[in-house]
Design an enzyme around this catalytic site. Sequence first.
Site, PDB file in Angstrom:
ATOM      1  N   HIS A 104      -9.861   1.753  -0.114  1.00 51.95           N
ATOM      2  CA  HIS A 104      -8.488   1.539  -0.031  1.00 51.95           C
ATOM      3  C   HIS A 104      -7.918   1.162  -1.381  1.00 51.95           C
ATOM      4  O   HIS A 104      -8.073   0.019  -1.688  1.00 51.95           O
ATOM      5  CB  HIS A 104      -8.030   0.437   0.882  1.00 51.95           C
ATOM      6  CG  HIS A 104      -6.604   0.669   1.325  1.00 51.95           C
ATOM      7  ND1 HIS A 104      -5.648   1.212   0.698  1.00 51.95           N
ATOM      8  CD2 HIS A 104      -5.798   0.058   2.398  1.00 51.95           C
ATOM      9  CE1 HIS A 104      -4.495   1.241   1.286  1.00 51.95           C
ATOM     10  NE2 HIS A 104      -4.363   0.253   2.015  1.00 51.95           N
TER      11      HIS A 104
ATOM     12  N   CYS B 238       0.806  -1.155  -0.207  1.00 49.74           N
ATOM     13  CA  CYS B 238       0.006   0.053   0.063  1.00 49.74           C
ATOM     14  C   CYS B 238       0.913   1.060  -0.092  1.00 49.74           C
ATOM     15  O   CYS B 238       0.370   2.319   0.047  1.00 49.74           O
ATOM     16  CB  CYS B 238      -1.014   0.013   1.213  1.00 49.74           C
ATOM     17  SG  CYS B 238      -1.779  -1.731   1.166  1.00 49.74           S
TER      18      CYS B 238
ATOM     19  N   HIS C 185      -2.918   8.452   5.562  1.00 47.39           N
ATOM     20  CA  HIS C 185      -3.128   6.951   4.805  1.00 47.39           C
ATOM     21  C   HIS C 185      -4.476   6.606   5.267  1.00 47.39           C
ATOM     22  O   HIS C 185      -5.246   6.268   4.386  1.00 47.39           O
ATOM     23  CB  HIS C 185      -2.163   6.219   5.412  1.00 47.39           C
ATOM     24  CG  HIS C 185      -1.878   4.934   4.747  1.00 47.39           C
ATOM     25  ND1 HIS C 185      -1.829   4.791   3.353  1.00 47.39           N
ATOM     26  CD2 HIS C 185      -2.112   3.552   5.184  1.00 47.39           C
ATOM     27  CE1 HIS C 185      -1.737   3.458   2.984  1.00 47.39           C
ATOM     28  NE2 HIS C 185      -2.054   2.770   4.185  1.00 47.39           N
TER      29      HIS C 185
END
Lengths: 294, 383
Positions: free
Chosen positions: B309, B141, B272
């Site tokens: 996400h 990620c 994030h």
Amino acid sequence: MTAQSLDTTVVVTGAAVLLPGADTVRALADGPAAGGAPVEPAAHVGRKGLRYKDRATQLGYALTAAALRDAGLLGADEKDGLSVPAASVGVVASSNFGNLDTVARALDTIREETVTATSPMDLPNASSNVVASSAAIRYGLRGPNLMVCNGETSGLDAVHWAATMIAAGRTERVLVLGVEPDNEVVRRLLGGGHAVDGGAALVLESRTAAELRSATVRAVVGPYRRGAADSAEAGRRWQLPEHLGTASGAHGLLQVAAAVGLFDSGESGPVQAVAGSADGDARADLLLLAPRAA
Amino acid sequence: MTIRPIVGMGAVAATGSGVGELFENLCAGISGRAELRGFDRTRFRAQHAYEVDDRPAVGEDVPGRASRLLHEAIAQAAADAGLGEDLSGIPILVGTGLRELRSLELWWRDGSPFADSGLHFGTGLRERFNADVTHTFSNACSASLYALALGSDLLSQEGEDAPDTVIVAGVDVLTESMYGLLERVHPTPPDRVRPFDRNRTGVLMGDGAAAIVLRRSAEDTDRVYGHLRGVAVNCDAYHVTAPSPEGIAQAMRAAHKLAGVKPSDVDLVMLHGTGTLLNDEAEATALADVLGDDASVPLMTAVKSMTGHTSGASGLINLIVGVQALNEGRVPPTVGLDEPVEEAAPFRFVTGQPAVDQPLKVAQLNAFGFGGINAVAIVEGIR
């Protein structure tokens, strides 16, 4: 920032190889014979911590330990830890097939049963960077951590990015790792062929950092290029014996490890590593120079 | 410190295609959340995701979607920067969590055509853009901010072969295996992404791609959107999935140092903020520690509350949204954030309505990935 000097030369100070029929760079350079026994990671790093780790990660552990020891960065006992600061060692790993088995197995379970039947222990292995991060976690390597999955040229690209990060002053040294596991998913993808089920690892350092700790330079990293054009002949080329199978993301690392084996045996001319093809995705080549030639 | 101009941008996510549309929708608080479109829903407990709605029919998935979204984002950014459609010789660095693993899944179970040359993005980029200096990094990620770090390192190289233009991109689409394994580890199946909220149930994936064109200098460029001041990358070396606040804080401090900024200089933090159970607290703890007395200075937002996400794409989506926010003085809200976790108590979150008429100059972008791989970037707007 770590020590940065005008000398941006990057050198190889450690190398390791694990393939059926070869567990030293010299044996690799000589060309392993057919019929070698499969690599047993537990024989190299013990059984502890291998449970729930996929084959690529286990091979990565064994190669990481061997390359760090070869470079004089890790003692005989893993518990002794690193001889240099943790943040001074980065990791760049290369693998294309690394976690395909986990992905296929989890998918089979979801389709044939439901998500509830999957194993939570598979979650980390479903992330393609598990080889790179696991090596860092086991050996405490806290520098930049990069997973290169770039097809045929991936291994040489990994060496390039390690050298780039060292030259940019991001880290003093990088453990570069290339592994490809063999399994049913990989074999079907390769249309009946098999993968090498092993790989190679290197320790790359800035020449300055290598000199500061009086490390032995085993090879000097020369120019790298990736592009659509074919490259000119610039040095001796080492060929992976065909019986070993497809090396894919490990191919570049195996060639560099073989070059170190050739230099260790007295080769003084340059060795040219090449991967990929100009009519496919692209081609990469990297020149390795003997320690005293550069 | 080396400052690099950003001269082209492109993005696509569940909330819109094109930087302008995406930013407007995010400012309007429009979420891309919907019932799963490409999978058989009877196999899963969780039922929602943030997908780009581009399939021919609901419930029917097609291979190659990650490549398609990536090409769309790169084409937007390249056109924006006036590079045209032939990108040969220009380095294209792609950060991704899951490569074309969705296409592998469809091959493995459903028999669609696939070859190993299709696992990474180089083959498709050669066909579409004649690109030959292509690199696929599978860095979970934080992948696209890791790619950004390497792109900035390339632009710092000297010599006749050193590039003066680099394209950095990020992409991911849902895979069945990752979607399933992610929900498997949640006690209650996640229902929506609510970053930093006490009552959140976890993370859900989203589709997305983003690309920027970065140059060595602003000479011979028509338009500059902002400047990259620095990107720091590191690894916790702590755990394969759990984050470490210490490792994250180190990455933030290193980014500030590289960029030559102090905590009080940061006007905006693009978090994030995945809504994952442990991660939001870890990010908040690290950020509060690094900002210290200035923890209430910057505005903060987490756009995953609307995009889901987007994994490898998320760092660069944050960058693009952050640059737009700096230049327009508007910050999209974090949707679904009602009661922040204790660790985030000092923060000035944007919630409800977008923040408007804000004097913003410097943004911090966070991206953290499985394996404890952290990347933090600092960008500056042009206002």
